[in-house]
Design a protein around this motif. Sequence first.
Motif, mmCIF file in Angstrom:
data_model
loop_
_atom_site.group_PDB
_atom_site.id
_atom_site.type_symbol
_atom_site.label_atom_id
_atom_site.label_comp_id
_atom_site.label_asym_id
_atom_site.label_seq_id
_atom_site.Cartn_x
_atom_site.Cartn_y
_atom_site.Cartn_z
ATOM 1 N N LEU A 34 0.763 -1.405 0.049
ATOM 2 C CA LEU A 34 0.237 0.011 0.289
ATOM 3 C C LEU A 34 0.899 1.207 -0.142
ATOM 4 C CD1 LEU A 34 -3.018 -1.229 2.512
ATOM 5 C CD2 LEU A 34 -2.604 -0.811 0.375
ATOM 6 N N PRO A 81 4.001 2.104 -3.314
ATOM 7 C CA PRO A 81 3.936 2.614 -4.501
ATOM 8 C C PRO A 81 3.394 3.859 -4.932
ATOM 9 C CG PRO A 81 2.876 0.264 -4.310
ATOM 10 C CD PRO A 81 3.129 0.329 -3.016
ATOM 11 N N SER A 82 2.853 4.008 -3.062
ATOM 12 C CA SER A 82 2.443 5.356 -3.488
ATOM 13 C C SER A 82 3.851 6.580 -3.126
ATOM 14 C CB SER A 82 1.622 6.074 -1.903
ATOM 15 O OG SER A 82 0.193 5.197 -2.321
ATOM 16 N N ASP A 104 5.144 6.567 -6.209
ATOM 17 C CA ASP A 104 4.532 7.351 -7.413
ATOM 18 C C ASP A 104 4.852 9.670 -7.372
ATOM 19 O OD1 ASP A 104 2.199 7.137 -9.582
ATOM 20 O OD2 ASP A 104 1.648 8.268 -8.280
ATOM 21 N N PRO A 125 -0.307 -0.046 -8.328
ATOM 22 C CA PRO A 125 -0.597 -0.899 -7.332
ATOM 23 C C PRO A 125 -0.580 -2.297 -8.059
ATOM 24 C CG PRO A 125 -2.278 0.798 -7.819
ATOM 25 C CD PRO A 125 -0.387 1.439 -8.781
ATOM 26 N N GLN A 174 -3.650 -4.103 -8.283
ATOM 27 C CA GLN A 174 -4.552 -4.260 -7.815
ATOM 28 C C GLN A 174 -4.702 -4.079 -9.495
ATOM 29 O OE1 GLN A 174 -4.580 -2.866 -5.792
ATOM 30 N NE2 GLN A 174 -5.658 -0.074 -6.130
#
Length: 585
Positions: free
Chosen positions: A114, A117-118, A121, A464, A466
């Motif tokens: 979670l 990746p943020s 980014d 992400p 997903q």
Amino acid sequence: MIKFNKKKLSSVQGVFILYMLASSTVILVFNLIYPGETAPLAYFSWRWRFVQGSLDIMNLFPALALSALTIPFGIKFWPMEKFTAFSPQFLKFIRGSILTAIAAAAIYTAIFLLVLPSVRDYQADLRYQGRLYRISKQEAQNYAAVGQWAEAAQFLGICEQIWPGGPEVAKLKAESDIRNEETRLKTVSSSPENRYERVKGALPGEVPLTAAEAMTLAEKALQEERFYDAHWLATLAGRLAGTGSAETVSAAQLASRAWNAVSSMAPTARESEAYRLYRLKRDGYEALAGEDWIRAYYIFLELLSFTPNDPDAEKHFRMSEEGCSRTAFFVDEMDLATGGIITGAVFSLPLGLGRMVMRLSSLTIFSDSAYGVGAEIFAFDRDARPAWRMEVPYIKFLPLSLENETRTTMLFRALDRVDKDLRWEPIVRGMGEAPPEGPLLNLNLAWKDFLLLVDLRRGVDNLPVQDLIEAANAVGNFGHLPQIFQAEFIHRIARPVLFLPLAIFILVLGWRYRAMKRPRYWAYLMMGILPVVMHGLVQFARSWVNNIGIWSVITLGFSGAIIAFAAGSLVLLVLSLIILAAQNG
């Protein structure tokens, strides 16, 4: 005064928390002082250092956590209790370490799937904003050198949004503001209030009571070239004076002069202005009825500057503005610093029976639109032969709603919102086939797939988890191998899942080599050495998992690789628990 419970601090959980906090603080402070990679812009300096430190902490979390699980076995004195294999007393004795390992695995899962990746980014955003700032600064300097200050102001606005008050472009921005203000003052002749100043005035609010008053008002109206008013007032003065009086003769003469002016002279300033506005509104309406949206837009924009309270002009202006959006867009829509930004983007997309390759200097993404700068588009036929080429200064991507899905449309024509002489059109060259006509091109590409392709330009690591499966299913026809995303998905899931078996194996080693007597200073030296050893172990395990994941996807297919991974993870977890339970005193 705060009191510390030494027993709790020296427990497995206490040592784990203290060690993780201390090591994370050291890593963060080190990055704040020595960030390693230079920030994309000096304006981002502290944010960049904090992001770098956060990424290092998250990347080193497995090694730090494994070290924190091992350290209690070296700094505490563990009595030589006699436990038998698979002893419940042993599992109760080591329960704290097992629970801490499970908690560490849960934290690592949340961080890796979670948070990481943020943060990556956000780091990519800072990089792209730095590149966009340099590109915009260079373009602004190029336009300023040739005196195109309106275009220079557009790119300086981008620089200002990325770096407010940036010293690198402050001088150029000040000069641009002065030049554009000079241009504005030259093009604006006068305000609407001044335009109507000399033609204001109609009949007075009160009807004159005497012939003399009416004659005075009539002479004044005649001097002001209000000939209709002068004729009416002179006629009124003759009626008030009565038949046979001298004032009746004077009033008749004044009325005759006013009527001659009405009949023979050119229209008054007021009448000329009214007729000009009527013609302007009529031309705008004709353009609107003929769906010449751009011409209608600029006509009604000019009309509103003279008659801002005209409801027809306001309504037709909104209609023409909406019509313009079907065939063009305004450059001031390109708020390039607030959306997701990528630079140097290259896309390979299907086009009819052939393909289209597109490169953009920069691309800014929003949920319902995207704007590109400096686009080059090459089209190829089904035999990979060049068909046509297009160079587009500014480009807009829009979702087009069809029956069952939303497709992607590209607009190639850009307009200035005020200056009708400023527009940017594509330069098209045929290379074997006729290039597309008109300012737009509809792509056989779903809008959600376009947004996914843009996200891929930031790197697979930034996606992400997903989105990895969605990318594997959607982008096979857009120049990407699905196996890359399938292997990354397995690798992404494997790292946190396999952390727990690895942590249990580390507990086994820690128990086997625990301190049998009171530790001395060498035990504390191991606090700095253990993370290095554990990091090497983690990197070795990651490389094997990555290679096995790629091999399994290619050999077994994605479904077979998932089954093999799940079975292997379960076997490793059970095996690690059996080995741990088999330990004895």
